[in-house]
Design an enzyme around this catalytic site. Structure first.
Site, mmCIF file in Angstrom:
data_model
loop_
_atom_site.group_PDB
_atom_site.id
_atom_site.type_symbol
_atom_site.label_atom_id
_atom_site.label_comp_id
_atom_site.label_asym_id
_atom_site.label_seq_id
_atom_site.Cartn_x
_atom_site.Cartn_y
_atom_site.Cartn_z
ATOM 1 N N CYS A 66 0.824 -1.203 0.000
ATOM 2 C CA CYS A 66 0.000 0.000 0.000
ATOM 3 C C CYS A 66 0.866 1.265 0.000
ATOM 4 O O CYS A 66 1.494 1.581 -0.998
ATOM 5 C CB CYS A 66 -0.984 -0.052 1.159
ATOM 6 S SG CYS A 66 -2.459 0.966 0.879
ATOM 7 N N HIS A 70 -3.714 -5.136 0.223
ATOM 8 C CA HIS A 70 -3.469 -5.643 1.573
ATOM 9 C C HIS A 70 -3.496 -7.169 1.613
ATOM 10 O O HIS A 70 -4.559 -7.774 1.793
ATOM 11 C CB HIS A 70 -4.521 -5.096 2.533
ATOM 12 C CG HIS A 70 -4.375 -3.647 2.848
ATOM 13 N ND1 HIS A 70 -3.957 -3.185 4.070
ATOM 14 C CD2 HIS A 70 -4.573 -2.546 2.087
ATOM 15 C CE1 HIS A 70 -3.920 -1.855 4.055
ATOM 16 N NE2 HIS A 70 -4.296 -1.462 2.850
ATOM 17 N N GLU A 99 -2.539 -9.098 3.908
ATOM 18 C CA GLU A 99 -2.706 -9.684 5.239
ATOM 19 C C GLU A 99 -4.120 -10.219 5.449
ATOM 20 O O GLU A 99 -4.380 -10.945 6.407
ATOM 21 C CB GLU A 99 -2.361 -8.674 6.332
ATOM 22 C CG GLU A 99 -3.423 -7.639 6.650
ATOM 23 C CD GLU A 99 -3.541 -6.567 5.590
ATOM 24 O OE1 GLU A 99 -4.609 -5.938 5.496
ATOM 25 O OE2 GLU A 99 -2.572 -6.367 4.826
#
Length: 385
Positions: free
Chosen positions: A264, A354, A356
């Site tokens: 990001c 993202h 994660e």
């Protein structure tokens, strides 16, 4: 600002955009006033992770899903120490949360943290307005904060723009801390916190990585004091054009050829370090349903996004930079926005989204394995040397 609205508030509220359009509804969360950049998020789930994502600092988030709050609020799913959005806009708040993990309602948590919101407006019309005219400054006013629309518009127009805003130091940790590896420790990573989400070091820890999370103001000496096998640059808020410090730090890491991974804001920092420009998107990408193609494999992933800025790099060729050849590795299939970069002559890459996966999806989790592989290869090459 201490009274819960419980999704049934009769307290009037109004959302005012800088171009003069206003949406009238009811107070949701805290009562009062707030300002920020109005943006919309297309995720159907995961509102708790969205609200606690530091990348949303100074933004009023519009939920496009029509009903919000069904699963309440718990103490496990926060991505940081607090809610960061400056305001929250929903159409139909759930009157009663229904989830076995919930410990309180969403609106109670908004009240507790002083987050001013609005409900009962046509969020579809608002989203279409922002898509057509772009993200813009806005204010939410409820109760005694409501005044004439002309006055409220003037107050909104007096607020700072997101372009040119330097916010990453506002949300980053002030003190370094360590997230230990799960199981046997394989590597050490220095993670630069520009607005990091809690799940990110956890994903690395699951792969045997001890993560030293460092403040955004960390120096190159701070980074190498932990003897890292790799360096990570996190997500974060604001305009990457203001992040001269992180760009200089990343350049120093690239000069040492240490394996590097950024997500990001970290992707935008890598873009700047390589000599590319950045620019503000008209309305950005926010949600957990954005299609991205990994150009190195051809695979299409559904990914989680939260960015209003992007890297200006050529899609059709390899670029020569002071750190070697670089190419665009990932691209958004909706609009051809650059979603990833990689260097071809040293171990460094980044993505704009993202991986994660909080609150999902999980298509991009392999990127943490890719980072681990880079560190493993670098370690073996160091042993041979």
């Amino acid at each position: 600002m201490t009274t819960s609205t419980r999704g049934t508030s009769k307290i009037p509220a109004v959302l005012v955009l800088e171009d003069g359009r206003a949406f009238r509804g009811r107070a949701y969360g805290a009562v009062g006033e707030t300002f920020g950049e109005a943006v919309f998020s297309t995720g159907m789930t995961g509102y708790q992770e969205t609200l606690t994502d530091p990348s949303y600092d100074r933004q009023i988030v519009v939920a496009t899903a029509p009903q919000i709050g069904n699963t309440g609020w718990n103490d496990e799913d926060d991505e940081s120490r607090r809610i960061w959005v400056s305001g929250y806009v929903v159409r139909d708040p759930a009157r009663v949360p229904s989830n076995w993990r919930a410990t309180r309602s969403l609106d109670d948590e908004l009240v507790a943290q002083g987050v001013v919101g609005i409900s009962g407006i046509d969020t579809r019309a608002l989203t279409r307005h922002l898509r057509e005219r772009g993200s813009m400054r806005a204010g939410i006013f409820s109760g005694e904060a409501i005044a004439s629309e002309a006055d409220l518009v003037a107050r909104v127009q007096a607020q700072p723009q997101m372009k040119g805003a330097s916010l990453y130091e506002e949300v980053a940790t002030q003190e370094a801390y360590v997230v230990p590896a799960v199981g046997e420790k394989r590597f050490t990573v220095a993670a630069i916190d520009l607005g990091i989400k809690g799940m990110t070091p956890h994903r690395m820890a699951e792969r045997g990585i001890e993560v030293h999370v460092l403040p955004a103001t960390a120096t190159v000496d701070d980074v190498y004091a932990v003897h890292p096998d790799g360096v990570f640059f996190s997500n974060g808020p604001g305009d990457p054009a203001t992040a001269d410090g992180p760009v200089a730090l990343m350049s120093a890491v690239l000069e040492r050829r240490t394996p590097l991974f950024g997500i990001c804001f970290g992707n935008q920092i890598l873009g700047r370090a390589l000599g590319f420009g950045t620019y503000k998107l008209k309305y950005g990408h926010r949600g957990i349903n954005q299609p991205v193609q990994d150009r190195t494999t051809g695979k299409v992933e559904v990914t989680a996004h939260n960015h209003g800025f992007a890297v200006d790099a050529p899609l059709d060729r390899v670029s020569d930079t002071k750190f070697g050849r670089a190419e665009v590795s990932h691209v958004c299939l909706n609009d051809d926005v650059v979603e990833g970069l990689q260097l071809l002559d040293q171990p460094a890459f980044s993505v704009q989204y993202h991986p994660e996966a909080a609150a999902g999806p999980h298509d991009a989790a392999y990127l943490f394995d890719r980072f681990t592989s880079l560190m493993s290869t670098a370690s073996m090459e160091g042993q041979r040397a």
